[in-house]
Motif scaffolding. Structure first.
Motif, mmCIF file in Angstrom:
data_model
loop_
_atom_site.group_PDB
_atom_site.id
_atom_site.type_symbol
_atom_site.label_atom_id
_atom_site.label_comp_id
_atom_site.label_asym_id
_atom_site.label_seq_id
_atom_site.Cartn_x
_atom_site.Cartn_y
_atom_site.Cartn_z
ATOM 1 N N VAL A 57 0.846 -1.205 0.000
ATOM 2 C CA VAL A 57 0.000 0.000 0.000
ATOM 3 C C VAL A 57 0.877 1.248 0.000
ATOM 4 C CG1 VAL A 57 -1.709 1.317 1.325
ATOM 5 C CG2 VAL A 57 -1.953 -1.147 1.089
ATOM 6 N N PHE A 58 1.988 1.192 0.734
ATOM 7 C CA PHE A 58 2.964 2.290 0.708
ATOM 8 C C PHE A 58 3.436 2.527 -0.721
ATOM 9 C CE2 PHE A 58 7.518 3.538 1.046
ATOM 10 C CZ PHE A 58 7.369 4.744 1.689
ATOM 11 N N ALA A 59 3.764 1.444 -1.427
ATOM 12 C CA ALA A 59 4.199 1.565 -2.821
ATOM 13 C C ALA A 59 3.087 2.115 -3.700
ATOM 14 C CB ALA A 59 4.660 0.200 -3.342
ATOM 15 N N ALA A 60 1.835 1.719 -3.443
ATOM 16 C CA ALA A 60 0.709 2.221 -4.241
ATOM 17 C C ALA A 60 0.590 3.733 -4.140
ATOM 18 C CB ALA A 60 -0.591 1.554 -3.777
ATOM 19 N N GLY A 61 0.875 4.263 -2.956
ATOM 20 C CA GLY A 61 0.870 5.720 -2.803
ATOM 21 C C GLY A 61 1.876 6.382 -3.720
ATOM 22 N N MET A 91 -4.766 18.419 0.712
ATOM 23 C CA MET A 91 -5.010 17.008 0.385
ATOM 24 C C MET A 91 -4.269 16.075 1.334
ATOM 25 S SD MET A 91 -4.824 17.047 -3.787
ATOM 26 C CE MET A 91 -4.834 15.256 -3.894
ATOM 27 N N MET A 92 -3.004 16.366 1.609
ATOM 28 C CA MET A 92 -2.212 15.511 2.478
ATOM 29 C C MET A 92 -2.805 15.456 3.880
ATOM 30 S SD MET A 92 0.460 13.509 2.705
ATOM 31 C CE MET A 92 1.657 13.873 1.418
ATOM 32 N N ARG A 120 -3.803 6.514 1.015
ATOM 33 C CA ARG A 120 -2.432 6.573 0.491
ATOM 34 C C ARG A 120 -2.410 7.053 -0.962
ATOM 35 N NH1 ARG A 120 1.754 7.422 3.412
ATOM 36 N NH2 ARG A 120 3.102 6.441 1.864
ATOM 37 N N LEU A 121 -3.419 6.723 -1.734
ATOM 38 C CA LEU A 121 -3.476 7.216 -3.109
ATOM 39 C C LEU A 121 -3.637 8.735 -3.129
ATOM 40 C CD1 LEU A 121 -5.705 4.470 -4.786
ATOM 41 C CD2 LEU A 121 -3.236 4.811 -5.073
ATOM 42 N N VAL A 122 -4.482 9.259 -2.236
ATOM 43 C CA VAL A 122 -4.646 10.717 -2.129
ATOM 44 C C VAL A 122 -3.329 11.351 -1.691
ATOM 45 C CG1 VAL A 122 -5.819 12.576 -0.889
ATOM 46 C CG2 VAL A 122 -7.119 10.600 -1.685
ATOM 47 N N ALA A 126 -0.967 14.068 -3.804
ATOM 48 C CA ALA A 126 -0.560 15.335 -3.187
ATOM 49 C C ALA A 126 0.956 15.452 -3.122
ATOM 50 C CB ALA A 126 -1.153 15.434 -1.784
ATOM 51 N N HIS A 127 1.610 14.356 -2.806
ATOM 52 C CA HIS A 127 3.060 14.359 -2.684
ATOM 53 C C HIS A 127 3.732 14.642 -4.025
ATOM 54 C CE1 HIS A 127 6.024 13.999 0.276
ATOM 55 N NE2 HIS A 127 6.365 12.725 0.143
ATOM 56 N N GLY A 128 3.171 14.064 -5.086
ATOM 57 C CA GLY A 128 3.714 14.322 -6.419
ATOM 58 C C GLY A 128 3.624 15.788 -6.795
ATOM 59 N N GLY A 129 2.486 16.400 -6.473
ATOM 60 C CA GLY A 129 2.321 17.826 -6.758
ATOM 61 C C GLY A 129 3.202 18.700 -5.901
ATOM 62 N N GLU A 130 3.329 18.380 -4.614
ATOM 63 C CA GLU A 130 4.161 19.154 -3.699
ATOM 64 C C GLU A 130 5.621 19.139 -4.129
ATOM 65 O OE1 GLU A 130 5.315 21.268 -0.115
ATOM 66 O OE2 GLU A 130 3.329 20.894 -0.947
ATOM 67 N N THR A 131 6.134 17.951 -4.450
ATOM 68 C CA THR A 131 7.527 17.831 -4.868
ATOM 69 C C THR A 131 7.782 18.598 -6.148
ATOM 70 O OG1 THR A 131 7.713 15.657 -3.815
ATOM 71 C CG2 THR A 131 9.336 16.201 -5.514
#
Length: 421
Positions: A57-61, A91-92, A120-122, A126-131
């Motif tokens: 699930v961590f990887a799915a995020g 979102m995070m 985790r998908l949400v 959010a993490h992709g956008g933040e980075t």
């Protein structure tokens, strides 16, 4: 002499950094609490299987990150970096609060695992956008001659978020019983992270905009063809593969390996990991400033080649003794710091402003998904079948491929970002 940035830029750097810290706190808590999440939200019949499911699930995020990167990368061009940094924070925080509130597997069965996957998908999007936005944002508001130093603030925030998450778990395991930790203690950091987001949103509301309309930035820079965009994107992908794999190996996978495979006491492992991360954080601004003098290419190669050389002896020294994790993780993290100490500057100096967030959003996020999101799962699974050495071989190969890419970088250290071609 480089002109100092206005106080508004310094405040914006602080707001971006504090937000990064909280995002990475929320993101990292999942990893350091994975042993407890596995027992609470998955079937406990097979301990190793439930842990691997938690890491899956961590990887799915991570695999949601490219989608977030693509969407928010385009938004960053049209609406500005600031709008993206506000949206991703919200979102995070929402996803973290959801994780804190999910009923146990014993209460609702497989719906608990499904709710965790959704959260985790949400978080991943959010993490992709933040980075994507923060890498470009900090590099763009920084003084050109101190871009490496300012860029170190991003991973100081990232490291501080990871450190606080690890420290929080170390504290909870010290003051709560094992049964209390399993019943409700692991949920506390997720709830705290979600609630603190209100403060971060208040800080970010007055951030300056680094680029009003990146898609309209032309100046004298020639537009890139689709072929060149793809070629440069692949270079970013392979660079990020080496960067993210080495980062997650030493930030999170080492402690999980020490606890789940070597059976190190959880409190001792969290404590040693905290100390190693403090050393790493102290080193980051020094390395960032060093990159302003010797160039991002040199510091990045020190990291990639150094980690490739040391991974076998350092990973092999970890035993049940806490000091072994401390020594191995400290050395590994300082080597990681030679990339992360100036990473936003390094990647921003390779891509023109008009394409920066678009390429970051897709290629960097995709590499993080494939190589960072699977690192903990892959290393734990290989260790469970007595093939841990294969993970080290994998890391060495990826690090060396990334080194070849970096060897062909242009030397744009200190150059105005609008002049990058």
């Amino acid at each position: 002499m480089a002109q100092p940035r206005p106080i508004s830029h310094l405040r914006s750097l602080l707001a971006s950094g504090v937000g990064n810290l909280l995002e990475w706190f929320d993101w990292t808590v999942y990893t350091v609490a994975s042993v407890y999440i596995a027992a609470a939200l998955f079937d406990k019949a097979d301990r190793m299987s439930s842990l691997l499911n938690t890491l899956a699930v961590f990887a799915a995020g991570f695999f949601a990150r490219p989608l977030g990167g693509i969407v928010f990368g385009a938004m960053a061009d049209r609406l500005g970096r600031r709008a993206v940094l506000l949206s991703t924070m919200l979102m995070m925080a929402t996803a973290s609060l959801l994780i804190a509130a999910i009923p146990s597997y014993d209460a609702i069965g497989g719906w608990a695992s499904a709710a965790l996957l959704l959260a985790r998908l949400v978080q991943g999007a959010a993490h992709g956008g933040e980075t994507t936005a923060s890498y470009a944002y900090v590099a763009e508001i920084a003084p050109p001659k101190r871009r490496g130093l300012w860029s170190s603030a991003v991973f100081i925030s990232v490291g501080a978020g990871s450190l606080i998450a690890t420290f929080f778990m170390a504290f909870l395991t010290a003051v709560l019983s094992a049964d209390q930790m399993q019943q409700w203690g692991w949920r506390v950091p997720f709830a705290a992270g979600g609630l603190l987001a209100v403060f971060v949103l208040w800080l970010r509301r007055n951030m300056v905009e680094s680029v009003e309309d990146a898609s309209a930035v032309k100046h004298h820079v020639q537009p890139w063809s689709r072929g060149k965009l793809f070629k440069e994107g692949i270079k970013l992908f392979m660079y990020e593969a080496g960067s993210t794999l080495t980062y997650y190996t030493w930030v999170s996978s080492a402690a999980i390996y020490a606890m789940s495979v070597k059976h190190m006491n959880a409190h001792d492992a969290f404590t040693m990991s905290c100390i190693a991360q403090v050393v790493y954080l102290v080193a980051l601004p020094v390395i960032g400033r060093l990159s302003d003098f010797i160039g991002r290419k040199v510091t990045t190669l020190i990291s990639l080649i150094g980690i490739a050389i040391t991974i076998f002896p350092l990973w092999g020294m970890i035993t049940t003794e806490p000091w072994t994790l401390l020594v191995a993780q400290t050395i590994g993290l300082v080597l990681v710091g030679f990339i992360t100490g100036a990473k936003p500057a390094a990647v921003s100096e390779q891509v023109p402003t008009r394409y920066r967030t678009k390429l970051f959003g897709f290629f960097i996020s995709l590499a993080v998904a494939f190589f960072g999101g699977t690192a903990s799962y892959f290393s734990t699974w290989l260790a469970s079948i007595q093939k841990a050495w294969l993970f080290n071989v994998y890391l060495v190969v990826i690090a060396l491929i990334a080194s070849v890419v970096v060897l062909n970088w242009k030397n744009n250290t200190g150059k105005p970002l609008y002049d990058i071609e």
